[in-house]
Motif scaffolding. Structure first.
Motif, PDB file in Angstrom:
ATOM      1  N   MET C   1       0.803  -1.322  -0.038  1.00 47.54           N
ATOM      2  CA  MET C   1       0.026  -0.119  -0.003  1.00 47.54           C
ATOM      3  C   MET C   1       0.897   1.214  -0.085  1.00 47.54           C
ATOM      4  N   THR C   6      -3.797   4.467  -2.255  1.00 45.31           N
ATOM      5  CA  THR C   6      -4.832   4.206  -1.390  1.00 45.31           C
ATOM      6  C   THR C   6      -5.713   5.341  -0.947  1.00 45.31           C
ATOM      7  N   ASP C  10     -10.301   3.144   1.786  1.00 42.73           N
ATOM      8  CA  ASP C  10      -9.488   1.705   1.985  1.00 42.73           C
ATOM      9  C   ASP C  10      -8.916   1.794   3.329  1.00 42.73           C
TER      10      ASP C  10
ATOM     11  N   THR D   7      -7.451   9.850  -2.545  1.00 45.38           N
ATOM     12  CA  THR D   7      -6.261   9.050  -1.955  1.00 45.38           C
ATOM     13  C   THR D   7      -5.575  10.001  -1.086  1.00 45.38           C
ATOM     14  N   ALA D  92      -0.319   5.263   4.429  1.00 45.32           N
ATOM     15  CA  ALA D  92      -0.936   3.988   3.924  1.00 45.32           C
ATOM     16  C   ALA D  92       0.272   2.956   4.520  1.00 45.32           C
TER      17      ALA D  92
END
Lengths: 115, 115, 115, 115
Positions: C1, C6, C10, D7, D92
């Motif tokens: 990731m 991401t 998520d 994101t 992440a």
């Protein structure tokens, strides 16, 4: 030492002496001390983190837990006393002044049992 | 009142009296008080947030700023005194015990001017 | 990731899944989660406590220290994501809305290089 | 923007852009940002301060309160994203790594419904 016989000045002297014997004033800027107070306050809070309100009341009867809590509270107070030393703040004055101010804001009749 | 003449017990009594006149003990669980200490500590820290270390030293000479800081420090202490009341903690004892413990951990010779 | 691939959703799913596999939602009231965020934020801050501003900049180049910092930042974010899950808060929305509000308050021309 | 389509990198860019348009990087040392995160975390916590655990759950249904909470959570996240920018931390990565580490420590079978 106990709270009935110990003045704020006594406790401030103890804390100042500890610092000066190690020549730590150079690190203890007021900014750093304010961070220390907040960090120690969070560690104290951590002791209560996952307790229900009722469980947190019952800590009073748990001597072992209470000893740990006392140490965490001491850490908060040591840095608070040190900041008062560093900025020449008279604690009895600011605390009693703030309580007087709060007493104006939260009148007894109006705020009894509510807030 | 001033720090030379005021005992910890005097200050704890003031804080307890303020609370009891409003019947606020029901809200002041130890868990909530630990949150209050942390919240007020953050407000105190906010006063120093964007200052350089040197600027934070010079606050000592800024009377107006100092008054604000004194109030924020008072808020931290009021809740800390209240938690001590609530859990029957003797502040002079836990503070002097913790300083003694720290003195063992940070020996003067070894930690002078460093940490 | 990685951050480029991401989404916030998520990451929120990862955190929710961790909690649900342990049936921990019962402990994770919004109030407790707000305490957790504050506690982890203080632990993160502790890493910077005694550093000068310049030393704190140089952490970028200290891989070992950086690994520790990454973990502390992760703890803050895990609880923040969990609170967003718990209260059905869309993070992208609240963050972009708040930045837009701040952009009104702190106009570029007026606040360039000052605050 | 919403969490399904945004994101972490998108959000980090937004925050970096806000800072750079005001030339504020000079004030945003990692040390100062860690203080900001802690201060905003305390403001978020303040929203829950005097609520019972049950009342804190019900905030989900109080749209006005929720808007205020969303803003406070946004403040925490903005500074957390900014610290990640400042130290080149991939969010992440550190979040998923920490969850993996926690999953080892708190095995599902052992910690289901307890902690």
């Amino acid at each position: 030492m106990n709270d009935a016989d110990t003045t704020l000045a006594d406790l401030k002297d103890l804390v100042r002496d500890f610092r000066d014997r190690r020549d730590w004033e150079q690190f203890h800027t007021p900014k750093n001390l304010s961070m220390s107070i907040a960090i120690e306050a969070a560690e104290l809070m951590e002791e209560f983190q996952w307790l229900t309100p009722e469980e947190s009341q019952r800590l009073r009867e748990d001597e072992e837990k209470l000893a740990g809590l006392g140490e965490e509270l001491a850490d908060v107070l040591i840095y608070a006393l040190s900041l008062a030393n560093s900025l020449d703040i008279d604690i009895a004055t600011v605390v009693s002044d703030k309580l007087a101010k709060n007493a104006e804001k939260y009148k007894e009749d109006e705020y009894r049992g509510r807030f």
